[in-house]
Design a protein around this motif. Structure first.
Motif, PDB file in Angstrom:
ATOM      1  N   GLY A   1      -4.944   1.072  -8.945  1.00 19.15           N
ATOM      2  CA  GLY A   1      -3.641   1.723  -8.877  1.00 19.15           C
ATOM      3  C   GLY A   1      -3.321   2.339  -7.533  1.00 19.15           C
ATOM      4  O   GLY A   1      -4.087   2.207  -6.564  1.00 19.15           O
ATOM      5  N   ASP A   2      -2.187   3.047  -7.468  1.00 16.11           N
ATOM      6  CA  ASP A   2      -1.721   3.616  -6.200  1.00 16.11           C
ATOM      7  C   ASP A   2      -1.441   5.120  -6.342  1.00 16.11           C
ATOM      8  O   ASP A   2      -0.514   5.640  -5.747  1.00 16.11           O
TER       9      ASP A   2
ATOM     10  N   GLU B   1      -9.754  11.147  -8.254  1.00 15.64           N
ATOM     11  CA  GLU B   1      -9.682   9.710  -8.490  1.00 15.64           C
ATOM     12  C   GLU B   1      -8.671   9.124  -7.505  1.00 15.64           C
ATOM     13  O   GLU B   1      -7.488   9.493  -7.529  1.00 15.64           O
ATOM     14  N   VAL B   2      -9.148   8.234  -6.655  1.00 20.49           N
ATOM     15  CA  VAL B   2      -8.303   7.672  -5.602  1.00 20.49           C
ATOM     16  C   VAL B   2      -7.985   6.221  -5.937  1.00 20.49           C
ATOM     17  O   VAL B   2      -8.895   5.381  -6.048  1.00 20.49           O
ATOM     18  N   GLY B   3      -6.711   5.904  -6.115  1.00 11.98           N
ATOM     19  CA  GLY B   3      -6.311   4.526  -6.357  1.00 11.98           C
ATOM     20  C   GLY B   3      -6.620   3.653  -5.148  1.00 11.98           C
ATOM     21  O   GLY B   3      -6.422   4.073  -4.007  1.00 11.98           O
ATOM     22  N   GLN B   4      -7.078   2.417  -5.402  1.00 19.48           N
ATOM     23  CA  GLN B   4      -7.461   1.549  -4.287  1.00 19.48           C
ATOM     24  C   GLN B   4      -6.251   1.034  -3.501  1.00 19.48           C
ATOM     25  O   GLN B   4      -6.417   0.444  -2.429  1.00 19.48           O
TER      26      GLN B   4
ATOM     27  N   MET C   1       0.849  -1.199   0.000  1.00 19.03           N
ATOM     28  CA  MET C   1       0.000   0.000   0.000  1.00 19.03           C
ATOM     29  C   MET C   1       0.887   1.252   0.000  1.00 19.03           C
ATOM     30  O   MET C   1       1.682   1.465   0.902  1.00 19.03           O
ATOM     31  N   ARG C   2       0.758   2.064  -1.046  1.00 13.74           N
ATOM     32  CA  ARG C   2       1.554   3.291  -1.134  1.00 13.74           C
ATOM     33  C   ARG C   2       0.954   4.360  -0.219  1.00 13.74           C
ATOM     34  O   ARG C   2      -0.261   4.476  -0.089  1.00 13.74           O
TER      35      ARG C   2
END
Length: 279
Positions: A134-135, A77-80, A1-2
């Motif tokens: 994405g991250d 847009e928030v990467g999961q 997790m970034r």
């Protein structure tokens, strides 16, 4: 997790709103140049030259393009696979708006709808979140002015109206708007979904760059046709006549209920302000 620090988001949002309000996009300036070359009206060409000069002064002096520096709208847009540390994401976005409008000396336009009391810092922002793979976090800042926003409309057409009914609704809405939204405008059209979804699609359409056609070739043809019909209305730049009433038209379409045909038109003035970053 970034991990991304909340303070990084604050700085990014601050910079985006200052940048959007002071630096008109190159795509808009290029559209001005095309209109100066092609508009049949000498008055219209001169008005657009003045709009271009106004944009130059704003850029050189880092002052707002317009006194209306807008209500703060954000598409995020928030990467999961990303985690915000050191604070909450929503709080960081609002703090970025607060700093941008304060440190950038931008007019604060947010007020209570009943009392009209100003919130003093242009918060809360109108934030639209989307979870994506994405991250990374992609942030698009849209300072939305009141004059053009007031000319926007949503309608629930009869499904029998079809595509021709949709095109007619869009053209008639721009005709009725006249000079109020400070043309040449950019017109976002949302079709489908539900009542509120069509409005969101229309707003999101305004984050595209001028000349960026819909990936669907049939919808791209519709965009060009509606743009041409709007520019035959004769409203022209700032309402002084001519054939540059709109710089572009963007359609976004989603499936809807079999009994419904939601259509929304969201109008943006010639100060087509939006900036984005990816963290």
């Amino acid at each position: 997790m970034r991990e991304i620090q909340a303070e990084q988001i604050v700085r990014a949002v601050r910079d985006l709103f200052i940048d959007a309000n002071c630096n008109l996009g190159e795509d808009v300036l290029a559209a001005f140049d095309r209109a100066i070359e092609t508009d049949e009206s000498p008055v219209a060409r001169e008005v657009i030259r003045e709009l271009k000069e106004n944009a130059r002064i704003a850029r050189d002096e880092q002052s707002p393009i317009c006194q209306d520096t807008g209500l703060a709208v954000l598409f995020v847009e928030v990467g999961q696979d990303v985690h915000v540390t050191g604070g909450g994401l929503k709080e960081a976005l609002n703090e970025g708006v607060r700093k941008g409008y304060g440190e950038g000396y931008l007019r604060k336009s947010a007020c209570h709808p009943f009392t009209r009391a100003n919130t003093k810092d242009n918060t809360p922002a109108v934030i639209h979140f989307d979870i994506v793979p994405g991250d990374r976090i992609r942030i698009v800042a849209v300072p939305k002015g009141g004059g053009a926003e007031n000319m926007s409309r949503v309608d629930m057409l009869s499904p029998s109206a079809g595509l021709e009914g949709i095109k007619e609704f869009v053209v008639r809405r721009i005709e009725a708007s006249g000079s109020n939204p400070c043309p040449p405008t950019v017109v976002g059209v949302g079709v489908g979904g539900t009542f509120e979804r069509s409005a969101l699609l229309a707003k999101k359409a305004l984050t595209r760059r001028i000349g960026e056609r819909n990936a669907d070739p049939e919808l791209a043809k519709v965009e060009i046709e509606v743009l041409e019909r709007i520019n035959r209305l004769g409203i022209g730049p700032m309402g002084y006549g001519g054939n540059t009433t709109a710089l572009d038209v963007f359609f976004e379409v989603e499936p809807c209920h079999i009994a419904s045909l939601p259509v929304a038109v969201n109008v943006q003035c010639h100060a087509m302000r939006h900036k984005e970053t990816v963290l």
